[in-house]
Design an enzyme around this catalytic site. Structure first.
Site, short mmCIF file in Angstrom:
data_model
loop_
_atom_site.label_atom_id
_atom_site.label_comp_id
_atom_site.label_asym_id
_atom_site.label_seq_id
_atom_site.Cartn_x
_atom_site.Cartn_y
_atom_site.Cartn_z
N GLU A 21 -50.26 6.71 27.21
CA GLU A 21 -51.71 6.57 27.04
C GLU A 21 -51.97 5.55 25.93
O GLU A 21 -51.43 5.66 24.84
CB GLU A 21 -52.32 7.93 26.70
CG GLU A 21 -53.83 7.86 26.53
CD GLU A 21 -54.55 9.15 26.90
OE1 GLU A 21 -53.91 10.07 27.45
OE2 GLU A 21 -55.77 9.23 26.64
N ASN A 34 -52.91 14.56 24.51
CA ASN A 34 -53.43 15.13 25.75
C ASN A 34 -52.20 15.74 26.42
O ASN A 34 -51.51 15.11 27.20
CB ASN A 34 -54.06 14.05 26.64
CG ASN A 34 -55.36 13.54 26.04
OD1 ASN A 34 -56.05 14.26 25.33
ND2 ASN A 34 -55.71 12.29 26.33
N GLU A 50 -62.58 16.09 24.27
CA GLU A 50 -62.37 15.31 25.49
C GLU A 50 -61.71 16.14 26.58
O GLU A 50 -60.79 15.67 27.26
CB GLU A 50 -61.55 14.05 25.18
CG GLU A 50 -62.22 13.16 24.14
CD GLU A 50 -61.51 11.84 23.90
OE1 GLU A 50 -60.27 11.78 24.05
OE2 GLU A 50 -62.21 10.87 23.58
N ARG A 52 -72.29 11.87 17.68
CA ARG A 52 -70.84 12.12 17.71
C ARG A 52 -70.21 11.93 16.34
O ARG A 52 -69.25 12.61 15.98
CB ARG A 52 -70.23 11.17 18.75
CG ARG A 52 -68.74 11.17 18.79
CD ARG A 52 -68.27 10.36 19.97
NE ARG A 52 -66.88 9.97 19.83
CZ ARG A 52 -66.25 9.12 20.64
NH1 ARG A 52 -66.89 8.58 21.66
NH2 ARG A 52 -64.99 8.81 20.45
N LYS A 105 -58.92 10.98 11.88
CA LYS A 105 -58.86 9.54 12.15
C LYS A 105 -59.53 8.78 11.01
O LYS A 105 -60.38 9.34 10.30
CB LYS A 105 -59.58 9.22 13.46
CG LYS A 105 -58.81 9.66 14.71
CD LYS A 105 -59.43 9.12 16.00
CE LYS A 105 -58.63 9.62 17.20
NZ LYS A 105 -59.15 9.13 18.49
N ASP A 124 -63.94 6.29 16.64
CA ASP A 124 -62.67 6.27 17.37
C ASP A 124 -61.94 4.95 17.22
O ASP A 124 -61.93 4.15 18.16
CB ASP A 124 -62.94 6.55 18.85
CG ASP A 124 -61.66 6.75 19.63
OD1 ASP A 124 -60.61 6.88 19.01
OD2 ASP A 124 -61.73 6.77 20.88
N GLU A 144 -55.63 -0.22 20.95
CA GLU A 144 -56.53 0.17 22.04
C GLU A 144 -57.83 -0.62 22.04
O GLU A 144 -58.29 -1.07 23.09
CB GLU A 144 -56.83 1.68 21.91
CG GLU A 144 -57.86 2.18 22.90
CD GLU A 144 -58.13 3.68 22.78
OE1 GLU A 144 -57.50 4.34 21.94
OE2 GLU A 144 -58.96 4.18 23.55
O1 GCW Z 1 -59.46 6.89 21.52
C1 GCW Z 1 -59.51 7.91 22.41
C2 GCW Z 1 -58.63 7.40 23.48
C3 GCW Z 1 -57.95 8.50 24.25
C4 GCW Z 1 -57.25 9.39 23.24
C5 GCW Z 1 -58.28 9.97 22.30
C6 GCW Z 1 -57.66 10.82 21.21
C7 GCW Z 1 -55.22 10.61 23.50
O2 GCW Z 1 -59.38 6.57 24.32
O3 GCW Z 1 -57.06 7.89 25.12
O4 GCW Z 1 -56.54 10.41 23.89
O5 GCW Z 1 -58.96 8.95 21.65
O6 GCW Z 1 -57.43 10.29 20.15
O7 GCW Z 1 -57.43 11.98 21.44
#
Ligand code: GCW
Length: 717
Positions: A185, A228, A309, A354, A378, A383, A411
């Site tokens: 992923e 995930n 998610e 969010r 994070k 994100d 990403e």
């Molecule tokens: O940034 C998002 C990503 C997902 C990721 C999620 C997370 C692993 O698009 O792909 O899933 O964050 O950090 O859990």
């Protein structure tokens, strides 16, 4: 650009036959012959008189590395002595092993460096002097050896200068988002390097090189699987596979963690519930954990993504994050294991911005987590955007262990086609002042545990590693893996220091090369922000694959659309997160609210993150906001071209295979930067209704065309 195809073919053929060409596999551990004569003879004299005080698997790993060093740098083999006084020059051992030859002061000095620290320098014994690398544990010595090797590679080794170091963060960890079917992923460098099907029987030599690379930059933990998560990883068969990897990594000081799917009791345990307070569920996890430790006695623990998610979690049973995390932590505690619980939680059923959801969930739970739980946060609240202000949870919770999650894989930063050195972005976050819990607190000082005396400290990075020959897809993406390790070891290090070190280890000593590559590295992040999301814009990328621009992305859950974040309208643009808007800014300390609450005072890089601002708002340089946005996008494109020129000027000094690899990718990056600029400016112009400034390269193309682009097979989904 015109590139005759036959030329490219010939070029490829030439390099595939030319064994001296560099494909990047060796990373920063590519040991080249030493040019300087005095250094060469010094290193030779050390490598020909090595004495190890004792034996253990980590010392074997060190010998393996010294063998490679001697081969690469001197084209010879090291000589290991069996007697410490017989023709030896170089002593390697722990403080205890060397206690008879060390002064009490030196012993105390080394002891203070802790389990992973090391000291290297000269010691005198019975009238002779020896060079020594000493640690409290073998792994500290391993770090010292890599540091010594680096000093040779960068031509700074001087026997008579003592050097000591120790990490400032305890767990320095890679998070692989690798699936059991070997897809990754958000991975852009091929497939997962974990060959689950052939494990545990087949140990790919790559696992050892992976461990070497990590140990060389101080990484001491890896979570092998995607957050995930797939519950199958917790079955006996997979535990045996994970054990095989743990056995390879152990001599390198690396502990294995796995991701735990919260619903595993149902999926693989045959239970009807995964309620963390249910006695059968508690028993399931206890047994699973005990079994795990029967295979991997030094298993690190679990990493969990829950209620985010679509991942299962305690909320399904009316329980909170602390109840979920503590149940797993209790199962791990008797074995000394750690439970890492992610703070990346948000729900589409929650109407609240969010940005605010993690703080809303975790602040009330501060102090309720067990001692062996770490909350992994994070760097920013949305994100891993190209630039984010620091996450407001840092400093807000002080009675709970907190750790950092950075994303090494790009990403949102051009994936594997864009050259972006992420360190300046990480440095910006680490140096950000939280003003909590003390007025001088920064994100970095909170992470180091300086403020709260937190003992279990963590920095995690989402890996960018895959099966590509050069590991990371883009050769320069290796610098981000390297930098992550260096930063986790010492969050106070600067981007300049890391850039210089990586460049010298990767490309050698030539000063022109080092200066120019460092310039490319250090400007690359700001450049990417300029052509992607300047002035605090965020989350305006393509849907789902996150490749390329998509400020128009609509439909589905609101918090996955772009207009939710940019809020462009005929009056202006930006997300009002002040108390007049969503109120997210109020989750920061009052000092931050004061600095950032006024659109005229906030650093412009965060302007549209927190404020909805009119198109003719005056920026510091006199531009209107609209002109400023246009100038940033344009500058981004121009700076990519500058990077191309700088790179081109190094052609005669770079390995041809590496040179051409980067040259081609920079061409793609230029096209992608233009695409971002054109698409975003044309789209935002539909709201601003203003002409583009005349001094920019006018965006070309048709907005409808950009909107129509589809990438169903983009990597990493
Ligand atoms: O940034 C998002 C990503 C997902 C990721 C999620 C997370 C692993 O698009 O792909 O899933 O964050 O950090 O859990």
């Amino acid at each position: 650009m015109y590139r005759p195809i036959y030329f490219t073919l010939l070029f490829c053929l030439f390099f595939s036959l030319n064994s001296s060409a560099n494909d990047g596999y060796k990373l920063w551990l590519d040991y080249q012959p030493i040019q300087e004569q005095s250094l060469k003879s010094e290193v030779k004299s050390l490598l020909e008189g090595i004495y190890f005080f004792g034996e253990n698997p980590t010392f074997d790993a060190i010998k393996n590395e010294l063998n490679l060093v001697a081969k690469g740098m001197l084209n010879s083999d090291p000589i290991y002595s069996k007697d410490r006084l017989q023709n030896t020059t170089f002593w390697i051992g722990t403080r205890e092993q060397l206690s008879q030859v060390l002064s009490l002061t030196k012993q105390a000095e080394i002891k203070a460096l802790g389990a992973e620290g090391y000291w290297r320098g000269e010691i005198e014994f019975e009238g002779k002097s020896y060079y020594a690398i000493i640690g409290n544990q073998p792994v500290g010595i391993l770090y010292g050896v890599y540091n010594w090797i680096n000093s040779i590679q960068s031509n700074t080794f001087n026997k008579s200068i003592e050097f000591a170091d120790a990490p400032k963060i305890k767990l320095r960890m890679l998070n692989h988002w690798d699936n059991l079917d070997r897809t990754v992923e958000r991975g852009y460098a091929g497939f997962s390097i974990w060959d689950w099907h052939r494990l545990p029987g087949y140990i790919d030599p790559r696992y050892i090189d992976y461990a070497r690379a990590n140990a060389s930059i101080g990484i001491n933990a890896v979570s092998l699987t995607n957050v995930n998560a797939n519950a199958l990883i917790l079955t006996t068969d997979f535990m045996k596979k994970a054990k095989a990897l743990a056995d390879v990594f152990r001599p390198y000081g690396i502990k294995v963690f796995l991701t735990a799917r919260f619903s595993a009791p149902i999926q693989i345990g045959g239970l009807k519930t995964a309620d963390p307070l249910d006695p059968e569920v508690i028993e399931f996890w206890k047994k699973k954990t005990d079994e795990m430790y029967s295979f991997i006695p030094d298993f690190g623990g679990f990493l969990v993504k829950a209620n985010s998610e679509g991942q299962p979690g305690p909320h399904e049973y009316g329980r909170n994050h602390a109840e979920g995390a503590n149940m797993l932590a209790d199962a791990l505690a008797p074995h000394g294991g750690i439970l890492i619980w992610r703070a990346f939680v948000y729900s589409h059923e929650d109407e609240v911005d969010r940005h605010m959801q993690a703080n809303n969930e975790f602040e009330p739970l501060d102090g309720k987590f067990k001692d062996n739980v770490i909350i992994q946060i994070k760097n920013g609240a949305i994100d891993f955007q190209p630039r984010e202000p620091f996450h407001p949870l840092f400093g807000a919770i002080n009675q709970t262990n907190v750790g950092m999650e950075f994303q090494i894989t790009q990403e949102y930063l051009g994936q594997a086609t864009n050259l972006v050195f992420l360190t300046p972005m990480w440095e910006e976050v680490l140096k950000s002042k939280t003003y909590r819990p003390t007025p001088s607190s920064t994100v970095g000082s909170v992470l180091e545990g300086k403020e709260t005396n937190q003992k279990m400290t963590l920095m995690a990075g989402v890996s960018n590693i895959g099966t590509d020959r050069n590991w990371t897809g883009h050769l320069f993406a290796q610098s981000n893996w390297f930098a992550f390790g260096k930063m986790a070891w010492n969050p106070e290090i600067t981007s300049e220091e890391i850039a210089k070190e990586w460049t010298e280890l990767t490309f050698g000593q030539d000063q022109e090369v080092v200066t120019k590559i460092d310039e490319i590295l250090l400007e690359s992040h700001e450049t990417a922000v300029d052509y992607m999301t300047p002035l605090g814009l965020h989350h305006i990328m393509g849907r789902s694959h996150h490749y390329g621009p998509g400020p128009w992305v609509m439909g589905g859950r609101a918090d996955w659309t772009a207009p939710y974040y940019h809020q462009a309208d005929s009056l202006g643009i930006g997300f009002d997160r002040t108390s007049d808007g969503s109120g997210a800014l109020d989750q920061y300390a009052p000092e931050v609210v004061q600095n950032w609450g006024d659109p005229h005072q906030i650093p412009e890089k965060y302007l549209l993150w927190f404020h909805h601002v009119p198109w003719d708002f005056k920026l510091k340089n006199g531009d209107t906001l609209w002109e400023g946005i246009a100038h940033h996008y344009d500058r981004g494109v121009k700076n990519v071209r500058k990077m191309q020129e700088t790179w081109a000027s190094l052609e005669s000094k770079i390995d041809p295979e590496e040179f051409d690899h980067v040259r081609q990718l920079l061409e793609i990056q230029e096209e992608e930067a233009e695409w971002w600029r054109n698409a975003c400016l044309l789209y935002f112009q539909t709201f601003s209704n203003r002409p583009f400034p005349t001094d920019i390269e006018q965006p070309e193309g048709d907005l409808e065309y950009y909107k129509s682009l589809m990438f169903p097979n983009a990597p990493g989904i």
